[in-house]
Scaffold this motif. Structure first.
Motif, PDB file in Angstrom:
ATOM      1  N   ARG A  65      28.871   3.878  92.300  1.00  0.00           N
ATOM      2  CA  ARG A  65      28.567   3.603  93.709  1.00  0.00           C
ATOM      3  C   ARG A  65      29.283   4.574  94.646  1.00  0.00           C
ATOM      4  N   ASP A  66      30.549   4.869  94.357  1.00  0.00           N
ATOM      5  CA  ASP A  66      31.369   5.634  95.303  1.00  0.00           C
ATOM      6  C   ASP A  66      31.733   7.047  94.858  1.00  0.00           C
ATOM      7  N   TYR A  67      31.687   7.331  93.575  1.00  0.00           N
ATOM      8  CA  TYR A  67      32.180   8.617  93.059  1.00  0.00           C
ATOM      9  C   TYR A  67      31.148   9.294  92.170  1.00  0.00           C
TER      10      TYR A  67
ATOM     11  N   LEU B  63      28.299  10.845  85.835  1.00  0.00           N
ATOM     12  CA  LEU B  63      28.737  10.564  87.198  1.00  0.00           C
ATOM     13  C   LEU B  63      28.303   9.162  87.621  1.00  0.00           C
ATOM     14  N   ILE B  64      27.152   8.722  87.153  1.00  0.00           N
ATOM     15  CA  ILE B  64      26.723   7.336  87.310  1.00  0.00           C
ATOM     16  C   ILE B  64      26.725   6.756  85.903  1.00  0.00           C
ATOM     17  N   PRO B  65      27.687   5.898  85.602  1.00  0.00           N
ATOM     18  CA  PRO B  65      27.824   5.382  84.235  1.00  0.00           C
ATOM     19  C   PRO B  65      26.523   4.758  83.710  1.00  0.00           C
TER      20      PRO B  65
ATOM     21  N   PHE C  59      43.081   9.974  91.986  1.00  0.00           N
ATOM     22  CA  PHE C  59      42.593  11.072  91.155  1.00  0.00           C
ATOM     23  C   PHE C  59      42.953  12.417  91.778  1.00  0.00           C
ATOM     24  N   ALA C  60      42.903  12.516  93.095  1.00  0.00           N
ATOM     25  CA  ALA C  60      43.315  13.751  93.777  1.00  0.00           C
ATOM     26  C   ALA C  60      44.792  14.042  93.498  1.00  0.00           C
ATOM     27  N   ASN C  61      45.625  12.996  93.508  1.00  0.00           N
ATOM     28  CA  ASN C  61      47.048  13.172  93.174  1.00  0.00           C
ATOM     29  C   ASN C  61      47.217  13.645  91.736  1.00  0.00           C
TER      30      ASN C  61
ATOM     31  N   GLU D  38      32.518  16.261  94.112  1.00  0.00           N
ATOM     32  CA  GLU D  38      33.248  16.286  95.374  1.00  0.00           C
ATOM     33  C   GLU D  38      33.809  14.899  95.716  1.00  0.00           C
ATOM     34  N   ARG D  39      32.987  13.865  95.552  1.00  0.00           N
ATOM     35  CA  ARG D  39      33.438  12.503  95.847  1.00  0.00           C
ATOM     36  C   ARG D  39      34.543  12.077  94.883  1.00  0.00           C
TER      37      ARG D  39
END
Length: 97
Positions: A67-69, A21-23, A81-83, A73-74
């Protein structure tokens, strides 16, 4: 990871990949060290090959991913990605008929 577990993202295909999740690229950077514990930075999720590839294709910047994902959930809230997840579920649901 047990083979054959469902992907935590699409929840359909078998998950044989681990996604950080954090590369790992970010683990030594001070921005992440200040904000996340070592355990949080090493957290992985079980994903199918297609979802893993799609994450990195749609969000190629590893810093943005970290940072953001940095949670499931994020990640699911990323518009593209949701699409993709909606498309994949529709495609798999229509194949069951």
């Amino acid at each position: 990871m047990k083979s054959g577990e469902p992907c935590v993202l699409c929840e359909v295909e078998a998950a044989f990949n681990q996604h950080h999740l954090i590369p790992r690229h970010c683990h030594r950077k001070s921005w992440w060290k200040k904000r996340f514990s070592k355990e949080e930075m090493q957290r992985t999720i079980s994903v199918c090959k297609m979802c893993h590839r799609t994450i990195h294709n749609l969000i190629p910047d590893e810093k943005e991913i970290g940072r953001d994902y940095y949670t499931i959930e994020r990640l699911k809230t990323h518009p593209a990605f949701a699409n993709y997840l909606a498309w994949k579920r529709r495609r798999l649901d229509s194949g069951k008929s």
